[in-house]
Design a protein around this motif. Structure first.
Motif, mmCIF file in Angstrom:
data_model
loop_
_atom_site.group_PDB
_atom_site.id
_atom_site.type_symbol
_atom_site.label_atom_id
_atom_site.label_comp_id
_atom_site.label_asym_id
_atom_site.label_seq_id
_atom_site.Cartn_x
_atom_site.Cartn_y
_atom_site.Cartn_z
ATOM 1 N N GLY A 196 0.740 -1.152 0.052
ATOM 2 C CA GLY A 196 -0.136 0.060 0.031
ATOM 3 C C GLY A 196 0.931 1.401 -0.041
ATOM 4 N N LEU A 197 0.171 2.450 -0.500
ATOM 5 C CA LEU A 197 1.077 3.610 -0.489
ATOM 6 C C LEU A 197 0.456 4.826 0.609
ATOM 7 C CD1 LEU A 197 1.420 3.954 -4.318
ATOM 8 C CD2 LEU A 197 3.052 3.170 -2.748
ATOM 9 N N HIS A 198 1.406 5.657 1.083
ATOM 10 C CA HIS A 198 0.763 6.438 2.129
ATOM 11 C C HIS A 198 0.080 7.490 1.033
ATOM 12 C CE1 HIS A 198 2.749 6.002 5.557
ATOM 13 N NE2 HIS A 198 3.830 5.567 5.092
ATOM 14 N N ALA A 199 -0.957 8.231 1.741
ATOM 15 C CA ALA A 199 -1.844 9.041 1.014
ATOM 16 C C ALA A 199 -0.920 10.203 0.058
ATOM 17 C CB ALA A 199 -2.564 10.140 2.071
ATOM 18 N N PRO A 200 -1.790 10.863 -0.954
ATOM 19 C CA PRO A 200 -0.841 11.190 -2.197
ATOM 20 C C PRO A 200 -0.240 12.765 -1.641
ATOM 21 C CG PRO A 200 -3.301 10.877 -2.799
ATOM 22 C CD PRO A 200 -3.117 10.398 -1.232
ATOM 23 N N GLU A 201 -0.906 13.189 -0.533
ATOM 24 C CA GLU A 201 -0.252 14.705 0.018
ATOM 25 C C GLU A 201 1.041 14.363 0.476
ATOM 26 O OE1 GLU A 201 -3.417 13.070 2.914
ATOM 27 O OE2 GLU A 201 -3.482 13.420 0.667
ATOM 28 N N THR A 202 1.444 13.259 0.803
ATOM 29 C CA THR A 202 2.893 12.728 1.090
ATOM 30 C C THR A 202 3.848 12.795 0.189
ATOM 31 O OG1 THR A 202 2.438 10.607 1.455
ATOM 32 C CG2 THR A 202 1.855 11.785 3.367
ATOM 33 N N ALA A 203 3.337 12.622 -1.206
ATOM 34 C CA ALA A 203 4.270 12.369 -2.320
ATOM 35 C C ALA A 203 5.034 13.619 -2.601
ATOM 36 C CB ALA A 203 3.420 12.001 -3.651
ATOM 37 N N ALA A 204 6.101 13.437 -3.409
ATOM 38 C CA ALA A 204 6.680 14.494 -3.962
ATOM 39 C C ALA A 204 7.135 13.975 -5.512
ATOM 40 C CB ALA A 204 8.213 14.633 -3.420
ATOM 41 N N THR A 205 6.641 14.805 -6.303
ATOM 42 C CA THR A 205 6.901 14.400 -7.670
ATOM 43 C C THR A 205 8.049 15.135 -8.520
ATOM 44 O OG1 THR A 205 4.598 14.342 -7.853
ATOM 45 C CG2 THR A 205 5.722 14.463 -10.017
ATOM 46 N N MET A 206 8.918 14.418 -9.178
ATOM 47 C CA MET A 206 9.875 15.074 -9.844
ATOM 48 C C MET A 206 9.688 15.380 -11.373
ATOM 49 S SD MET A 206 12.716 15.114 -7.755
ATOM 50 C CE MET A 206 14.037 15.173 -8.778
ATOM 51 N N LYS A 207 9.687 16.501 -12.007
ATOM 52 C CA LYS A 207 9.597 16.959 -13.267
ATOM 53 C C LYS A 207 10.703 17.586 -14.016
ATOM 54 C CE LYS A 207 5.867 18.836 -16.112
ATOM 55 N NZ LYS A 207 5.200 17.565 -16.714
ATOM 56 N N ARG A 208 11.201 16.969 -15.006
ATOM 57 C CA ARG A 208 12.037 17.851 -15.735
ATOM 58 C C ARG A 208 11.708 19.275 -16.399
ATOM 59 N NH1 ARG A 208 16.986 15.421 -16.250
ATOM 60 N NH2 ARG A 208 16.019 13.525 -16.134
ATOM 61 N N ARG A 209 12.105 20.067 -16.326
ATOM 62 C CA ARG A 209 11.750 21.403 -17.046
ATOM 63 C C ARG A 209 13.068 22.028 -17.406
ATOM 64 N NH1 ARG A 209 7.609 22.455 -12.641
ATOM 65 N NH2 ARG A 209 5.676 21.530 -13.677
ATOM 66 N N GLY A 210 13.319 22.307 -18.586
ATOM 67 C CA GLY A 210 14.465 22.889 -19.307
ATOM 68 C C GLY A 210 15.601 22.394 -18.958
ATOM 69 N N GLY A 211 15.660 20.959 -18.838
ATOM 70 C CA GLY A 211 16.869 20.220 -18.476
ATOM 71 C C GLY A 211 17.291 20.061 -17.037
ATOM 72 N N GLU A 212 16.441 20.704 -16.178
ATOM 73 C CA GLU A 212 16.558 20.334 -14.665
ATOM 74 C C GLU A 212 15.526 19.610 -14.250
ATOM 75 O OE1 GLU A 212 19.386 21.834 -13.145
ATOM 76 O OE2 GLU A 212 20.071 22.304 -15.114
ATOM 77 N N MET A 213 15.935 18.905 -13.196
ATOM 78 C CA MET A 213 14.633 18.124 -12.451
ATOM 79 C C MET A 213 14.197 19.054 -11.285
ATOM 80 S SD MET A 213 14.096 15.556 -13.732
ATOM 81 C CE MET A 213 13.259 14.421 -12.573
ATOM 82 N N GLU A 214 12.792 19.393 -11.354
ATOM 83 C CA GLU A 214 12.401 20.112 -10.082
ATOM 84 C C GLU A 214 11.304 19.332 -9.324
ATOM 85 O OE1 GLU A 214 10.347 23.429 -11.809
ATOM 86 O OE2 GLU A 214 12.013 24.151 -12.889
ATOM 87 N N VAL A 215 11.212 19.472 -7.950
ATOM 88 C CA VAL A 215 10.494 18.749 -7.022
ATOM 89 C C VAL A 215 9.137 19.555 -6.696
ATOM 90 C CG1 VAL A 215 10.424 17.628 -4.718
ATOM 91 C CG2 VAL A 215 12.686 17.740 -6.095
ATOM 92 N N GLN A 216 8.086 18.700 -7.172
ATOM 93 C CA GLN A 216 6.560 19.545 -6.670
ATOM 94 C C GLN A 216 6.271 18.531 -5.611
ATOM 95 O OE1 GLN A 216 4.081 19.788 -9.966
ATOM 96 N NE2 GLN A 216 2.306 19.302 -8.429
ATOM 97 N N ASP A 217 5.713 19.235 -4.370
ATOM 98 C CA ASP A 217 5.205 18.475 -3.280
ATOM 99 C C ASP A 217 3.909 18.027 -3.602
ATOM 100 O OD1 ASP A 217 7.181 18.859 -1.776
ATOM 101 O OD2 ASP A 217 6.524 20.737 -0.959
#
Length: 115
Positions: free
Chosen positions: A48-69
């Motif tokens: 099982g997984l913890h609730a979505p609000e505990t997640a962090a999402t990595m997204k590449r923008r302009g060649g840089e990885m950014e973290v979104q809570d």
């Protein structure tokens, strides 16, 4: 054949996990299902997984990885847990998915392991 069953849950489902008044009922459906899966001998892995609000999402923008809570997708249901199962075919995987205690289950065949 190896398949991943991905179980999607609503915010209400995630809240029921932690609500003392609803937790027992919520867990009862999962307990029965998990026991059936494990007794069948088809489970490779499950969690099982913890609730979505505990997640962090990595997204590449302009060649840089950014973290979104929190979760990236804005959907009514979020991934709540997975099982990897080893069954003869897709029909069998779908049968096991249909037995789960949630309304939405995504079933995908797994790629062979890299060597």
């Amino acid at each position: 054949m190896s398949y991943t069953l991905m179980f999607y849950e609503s915010q209400e489902d995630f809240a029921a996990r932690m609500d003392p008044a609803r937790q027992q009922e919520y867990l009862a459906g999962w307990t029965h299902y998990v026991h059936a899966l494990r007794q069948s001998g088809i489970v490779v892995f499950g969690s099982g997984l913890h609730a979505p609000e505990t997640a962090a999402t990595m997204k590449r923008r302009g060649g840089e990885m950014e973290v979104q809570d929190g979760p990236f997708p804005e959907t009514k249901e979020q991934l709540g847990g997975i099982f990897v199962i080893d069954v003869p075919d897709l029909d069998t995987a779908l049968e096991w998915a249909a037995r789960g205690p949630v309304d939405t289950v995504e079933v995908r065949e797994n790629l062979p392991a890299l060597k």
